[in-house]
Design a protein around this motif. Structure first.
Motif, short mmCIF file in Angstrom:
data_model
loop_
_atom_site.label_atom_id
_atom_site.label_comp_id
_atom_site.label_asym_id
_atom_site.label_seq_id
_atom_site.Cartn_x
_atom_site.Cartn_y
_atom_site.Cartn_z
N TYR A 56 -8.85 -5.13 -6.55
CA TYR A 56 -8.39 -3.74 -6.48
C TYR A 56 -6.98 -3.71 -5.86
O TYR A 56 -6.79 -3.23 -4.76
N PRO A 57 -5.98 -4.25 -6.57
CA PRO A 57 -4.62 -4.32 -6.01
C PRO A 57 -4.02 -2.96 -5.68
O PRO A 57 -3.20 -2.84 -4.78
N ALA A 58 -4.45 -1.91 -6.40
CA ALA A 58 -3.92 -0.57 -6.15
C ALA A 58 -4.22 -0.08 -4.74
O ALA A 58 -3.60 0.87 -4.25
N LEU A 59 -5.16 -0.74 -4.07
CA LEU A 59 -5.49 -0.36 -2.70
C LEU A 59 -4.26 -0.43 -1.80
O LEU A 59 -4.12 0.36 -0.86
N LEU A 60 -3.36 -1.35 -2.10
CA LEU A 60 -2.17 -1.54 -1.27
C LEU A 60 -1.22 -0.36 -1.33
O LEU A 60 -0.31 -0.25 -0.51
N SER A 61 -1.42 0.53 -2.29
CA SER A 61 -0.59 1.73 -2.40
C SER A 61 -1.28 2.96 -1.79
O SER A 61 -0.75 4.07 -1.86
N SER A 62 -2.47 2.76 -1.24
CA SER A 62 -3.22 3.87 -0.66
C SER A 62 -2.59 4.36 0.64
O SER A 62 -1.85 3.62 1.30
N ASP A 63 -2.95 5.56 1.00
CA ASP A 63 -2.50 6.12 2.28
C ASP A 63 -3.46 5.63 3.37
O ASP A 63 -4.62 6.05 3.41
N PRO A 64 -3.03 4.72 4.21
CA PRO A 64 -3.96 4.12 5.19
C PRO A 64 -4.51 5.12 6.18
O PRO A 64 -5.69 5.04 6.56
N LYS A 65 -3.70 6.07 6.61
CA LYS A 65 -4.13 6.99 7.65
C LYS A 65 -5.03 8.09 7.13
O LYS A 65 -6.06 8.42 7.74
N ASN A 66 -4.69 8.67 5.99
CA ASN A 66 -5.43 9.83 5.49
C ASN A 66 -6.49 9.51 4.45
O ASN A 66 -7.36 10.34 4.19
N THR A 67 -6.42 8.32 3.85
CA THR A 67 -7.37 7.97 2.79
C THR A 67 -8.34 6.87 3.21
O THR A 67 -9.55 7.03 3.12
N LEU A 68 -7.80 5.75 3.67
CA LEU A 68 -8.65 4.61 4.00
C LEU A 68 -9.32 4.73 5.35
O LEU A 68 -10.53 4.46 5.48
N LEU A 69 -8.57 5.10 6.36
CA LEU A 69 -9.11 5.15 7.73
C LEU A 69 -10.35 6.04 7.85
O LEU A 69 -11.35 5.62 8.44
N PRO A 70 -10.35 7.26 7.29
CA PRO A 70 -11.55 8.10 7.42
C PRO A 70 -12.80 7.45 6.82
O PRO A 70 -13.90 7.61 7.36
#
Length: 398
Positions: free
Chosen positions: A103-117
């Motif tokens: 899932y390489p597109a993960l690296l373009s995710s918003d870490p604070k608002n998308t992944l962290l929660p």
């Protein structure tokens, strides 16, 4: 005119010819469009992305080049922030490599608002960081799901409708993370309704969703059909064995299932024997044809047990012949010397531990047959004891 518009015109206006069939022409044009699209990316950007995937994510050059078609960044700032977040939540280099490969597109995710929660939510319900990292790296779709619209609704359903506690939810997630990305209303709720219609109690439902959640991910029509078949077999829906049978039937195609049933019939089992064995120990259906025939030949033809007796304890068929044959050799010696009867209980012989077997059948007769332990350990042949008929038949099965 853009390359996409040119392609559209070609796809809709070009007529087929004998030299270039329409299907082949369409494929060639679409490949041309893809080629134009990939060339529109600046070489420096793609080069940086590939280099980053290799150096920071541990991907091979070939894998990094493939992954770079699905993600693009001009600097390390964005992906660095994602990787830092993952590492802070227990993701190792191996986890990150697997995750970015899938899932390489993960690296373009918003870490604070998308992944962290999402990470904080799973940790809040008691899922250890190491387990979460393992699950996400094997099934990265979990991190692509909406927390509010997908993950939390599934969690609430498991928690408040199926009545799982957080520990059970965690086990369900580890056994089948796909459950949390499945459509709740279309896939999960109807199957739970089907199970309730056949009177599966709440406690058994909880067991199913905790330990066999993948059962709920089956095709709905197939699910309803197999549930009905298992009920018609006489398997009690209130027993945990009901779901073991369900899981076994989902794991085999209909043709494979019927073939194995026929193999058992040829080995002497009646329809009643088949149903009894299925309700007693479903994993017997996972054995290969060679394993089935070898084990049945040993127990029925060489040892004299009735096929119906084996159907009562089908678990014995799943044991390695390296475990079964030494015990059978010891029994054969004792039977031929008249020290035990030929109707000794099958489960007593094969299911009990080595210690029990040795105490019951070897140590007990050590004075009468001093070399019995050596027979068990394969150090003395039956021929050396003056017994020739049984051993060759048993040994060739090993």
């Amino acid at each position: 005119m853009s390359c996409k518009r040119v392609a559209l015109v070609l796809l809709t206006k070009t007529r087929p010819s004998y030299d270039l069939p329409q299907k082949l022409l369409r494929s060639a044009i679409l490949n041309l469009v893809k080629s134009f699209s990939s060339k529109r990316r600046k070489p420096d950007e793609q080069s940086f992305t590939v280099s980053y995937l290799i150096s920071s994510c541990g991907l091979s050059p070939q894998t990094a080049l493939s992954a770079s078609q699905k993600v693009n960044f001009r600097s390390a700032e964005q992906p660095d922030s994602v990787l830092a977040l993952l590492r802070n939540h227990g993701f190792t280099d191996i986890h990150i490599s697997r995750l970015t490969k899938r899932y390489p597109a993960l690296l373009s995710s918003d870490p604070k608002n998308t992944l962290l929660p999402k990470l904080e939510f799973f940790e809040s319900i008691g899922i250890p960081s190491a387990d979460l990292a393992k699950v996400c790296s094997s099934y990265p779709t979990l991190l692509a799901c909406s927390l509010s619209n997908q993950i939390i609704p599934v969690y609430n359903y498991l928690k408040h409708v199926i009545l799982l506690d957080d520990m059970q939810v965690g086990k369900s997630l580890r056994y089948s993370p796909r459950l949390f990305s499945s459509n709740l209303e279309n896939n999960i709720v109807p199957k739970i309704a089907t199970l309730r219609e056949v009177n599966v109690p709440a406690s058994t439902l909880s067991f199913l969703v905790t330990y066999f959640p993948s059962v709920l991910l089956q095709n709905s029509k197939k699910f309803d059909k197999i549930v009905k078949e298992v009920v018609e077999m006489g398997v009690n829906p209130s027993k945990m064995m009901f779901f073991r049978v369900l899981s076994m039937m989902f794991g085999l195609s209909k043709s494979t299932w019927e073939h194995k049933m026929e193999v058992y019939r040829k080995c002497g089992w009646s329809e009643d024997d088949l149903q009894l064995a299925l309700k007693t120990y479903p994993p017997y259906m996972s054995l290969s044809e060679k394993k089935i025939t070898s084990a049945m030949d040993l127990l029925v033809n060489k040892m004299g047990w009735k096929p119906a007796a084996i159907a009562k304890v089908p678990r014995v068929l799943t044991y390695s012949l390296k475990r079964t044959i030494p015990r059978c050799l010891v029994l054969k010696v004792l039977m031929l010397k008249g020290l035990i009867s030929k109707d000794v209980c099958l489960s007593t012989v094969l299911i009990k531990t080595d210690k029990f077997f040795l105490d019951r059948f070897v140590t007990r007769y050590a004075e009468a047959v001093p070399q019995l332990l050596d027979v068990f350990n394969g150090k003395v042949s039956l021929a050396e004891l003056g017994i020739e008929s049984a051993e060759p038949c048993l040994r060739k099965l090993s």
